[in-house]
Design an enzyme around this catalytic site. Structure first.
Site, PDB file in Angstrom:
ATOM      1  NE  ARG A 187      -4.408  -7.177  -8.545  1.00  0.00           N
ATOM      2  CZ  ARG A 187      -5.529  -6.797  -7.975  1.00  0.00           C
ATOM      3  NH1 ARG A 187      -6.021  -7.478  -6.944  1.00  0.00           N
ATOM      4  NH2 ARG A 187      -6.182  -5.747  -8.401  1.00  0.00           N
ATOM      5  CB  THR A 205      -6.465 -15.282 -13.064  1.00  0.00           C
ATOM      6  OG1 THR A 205      -5.157 -14.686 -12.985  1.00  0.00           O
ATOM      7  CG2 THR A 205      -6.629 -15.946 -14.406  1.00  0.00           C
ATOM      8  CG  ASP A 265      -2.718   0.292 -10.351  1.00  0.00           C
ATOM      9  OD1 ASP A 265      -1.536   0.500  -9.989  1.00  0.00           O
ATOM     10  OD2 ASP A 265      -3.053  -0.707 -10.987  1.00  0.00           O
ATOM     11  CG  ASP A 274      -1.452   2.490 -13.176  1.00  0.00           C
ATOM     12  OD1 ASP A 274      -0.364   2.155 -13.693  1.00  0.00           O
ATOM     13  OD2 ASP A 274      -2.530   1.941 -13.430  1.00  0.00           O
TER      14      ASP A 274
HETATM   15  C1  PRP Z   1      -0.497  -4.188  -7.091  1.00  0.00           C
HETATM   16  C2  PRP Z   1       0.086  -3.971  -5.717  1.00  0.00           C
HETATM   17  C3  PRP Z   1       0.339  -5.376  -5.245  1.00  0.00           C
HETATM   18  C4  PRP Z   1      -0.809  -6.137  -5.846  1.00  0.00           C
HETATM   19  C5  PRP Z   1      -1.822  -6.380  -4.773  1.00  0.00           C
HETATM   20  O1  PRP Z   1       0.494  -4.462  -8.015  1.00  0.00           O
HETATM   21  O2  PRP Z   1       1.239  -3.162  -5.716  1.00  0.00           O
HETATM   22  O3  PRP Z   1       1.587  -5.906  -5.677  1.00  0.00           O
HETATM   23  O4  PRP Z   1      -1.362  -5.315  -6.878  1.00  0.00           O
HETATM   24  O5  PRP Z   1      -2.856  -7.158  -5.242  1.00  0.00           O
HETATM   25  P1  PRP Z   1      -3.140  -8.629  -4.691  1.00  0.00           P
HETATM   26  O6  PRP Z   1      -3.053  -8.555  -3.189  1.00  0.00           O
HETATM   27  O7  PRP Z   1      -4.525  -8.904  -5.179  1.00  0.00           O
HETATM   28  O8  PRP Z   1      -2.124  -9.552  -5.278  1.00  0.00           O
HETATM   29  P2  PRP Z   1       0.202  -4.693  -9.571  1.00  0.00           P
HETATM   30  O9  PRP Z   1      -0.058  -6.130  -9.849  1.00  0.00           O
HETATM   31  O10 PRP Z   1      -0.844  -3.712 -10.027  1.00  0.00           O
HETATM   32  O11 PRP Z   1       1.610  -4.365 -10.236  1.00  0.00           O
HETATM   33  P3  PRP Z   1       2.428  -2.980 -10.302  1.00  0.00           P
HETATM   34  O12 PRP Z   1       2.998  -2.707  -8.933  1.00  0.00           O
HETATM   35  O13 PRP Z   1       3.484  -3.281 -11.297  1.00  0.00           O
HETATM   36  O14 PRP Z   1       1.478  -1.889 -10.731  1.00  0.00           O
HETATM   37  N1  URA Z   2      -3.541  -3.104  -6.400  1.00  0.00           N
HETATM   38  C1  URA Z   2      -3.619  -1.770  -6.294  1.00  0.00           C
HETATM   39  O1  URA Z   2      -2.681  -1.053  -6.662  1.00  0.00           O
HETATM   40  N2  URA Z   2      -4.735  -1.242  -5.743  1.00  0.00           N
HETATM   41  C2  URA Z   2      -5.757  -1.996  -5.319  1.00  0.00           C
HETATM   42  O2  URA Z   2      -6.756  -1.449  -4.811  1.00  0.00           O
HETATM   43  C3  URA Z   2      -5.649  -3.386  -5.451  1.00  0.00           C
HETATM   44  C4  URA Z   2      -4.523  -3.929  -5.996  1.00  0.00           C
END
Ligand code: PRP
Ligand code: URA
Length: 209
Positions: A104, A108, A200, A203
């Site tokens: 994400r 945005t 997150d 993380d």
């Molecule tokens: C997190 C999660 C989803 C997304 C959800 O990933 O694992 O993929 O956010 O958010 P959304 O429904 O608003 O799109 P992130 O973008 O943090 O990436 P990561 O898994 O690499 O930490």
């Molecule tokens: N992605 C995450 O990992 N946690 C949230 O709460 C939202 C998006």
């Protein structure tokens, strides 16, 4: 509209309760992602078609049932979906695995694609897209659009925690996709994080913050 199934099993509620706690260790959190994914998968595969086959027990011939064609594919959204896929592979070891990389944009909140690698016969398979968090729904919707552009049509989505906003966006974008949810939480905060949520997911799985 999509079929939306929210889990009500006590084991899932208990394990998600541990995951939410801020002091849960990285190792415990990671193990729980796999375990809860496995339990949700049990429900999400309930309607897979079965075929009768003749087998021999040590005593007699009989008819057993097996999952038709063994044509399943798990597609984790990177990064956080990877540990869900590991859990599900314990239940369905013969499934193929595809990967979609999305993150994400923190301003945005819209998804940015950086990787996509799928089995060559993915369009013949029943696909289970997995990501622990369905927040705004942008990542899940984009991942499924990508799959459909590659000719894939039988798609299910599994997540551990969802916000109502994400469920609405995903089911409006892809009404043909069933959504299986460990816990349906209250709402998103102003930064797009799910409340009460678990923070997150990526993380917490990888210890990157
Ligand atoms: C997190 C999660 C989803 C997304 C959800 O990933 O694992 O993929 O956010 O958010 P959304 O429904 O608003 O799109 P992130 O973008 O943090 O990436 P990561 O898994 O690499 O930490
Ligand atoms: N992605 C995450 O990992 N946690 C949230 O709460 C939202 C998006």
């Amino acid at each position: 509209m999509s079929k939306v199934v929210v889990m009500d099993h006590p084991l899932i509620k208990h394990k998600i309760g541990i995951m939410r706690r801020k002091n849960t260790s990285t190792k415990e959190f990671r193990d729980l992602v796999s375990e809860v994914a496995m339990l949700i998968c049990y429900e999400a595969t309930r309607e897979l078609p079965l075929t009768d086959i003749e087998i021999e027990t040590p005593l007699v011939k009989t008819i057993a049932q097996e999952i038709e064609g063994k044509k399943l594919c798990i597609v984790p959204i990177l990064r956080a979906g990877l540990h869900m896929a590991d859990g599900i592979l314990n239940l369905i070891p013969n499934a193929k695995v595809g990967h979609i990389g999305l993150y994400r944009n923190e301003e945005t909140l819209e998804p940015v694609e950086y990787f996509c690698k799928l089995p060559v016969d993915a369009s013949e398979r029943e696909i289970f897209v997995v990501d622990p968090m369905l927040a705004t729904g942008g990542s899940a919707s984009a991942a499924i659009t990508l799959l459909k552009e590659k000719g894939i049509s039988k798609i299910h989505f599994l997540c551990l925690i969802a916000a109502p906003e994400g469920v609405k966006r995903l089911s409006q974008a892809h009404p043909d996709v069933d959504i299986f949810i460990g816990s349906l939480d209250e709402r998103l905060n102003e930064h797009g994080y799910i409340l009460p949520g678990l923070g997150d997911a990526g993380d917490r799985i990888y210890g990157t913050k």
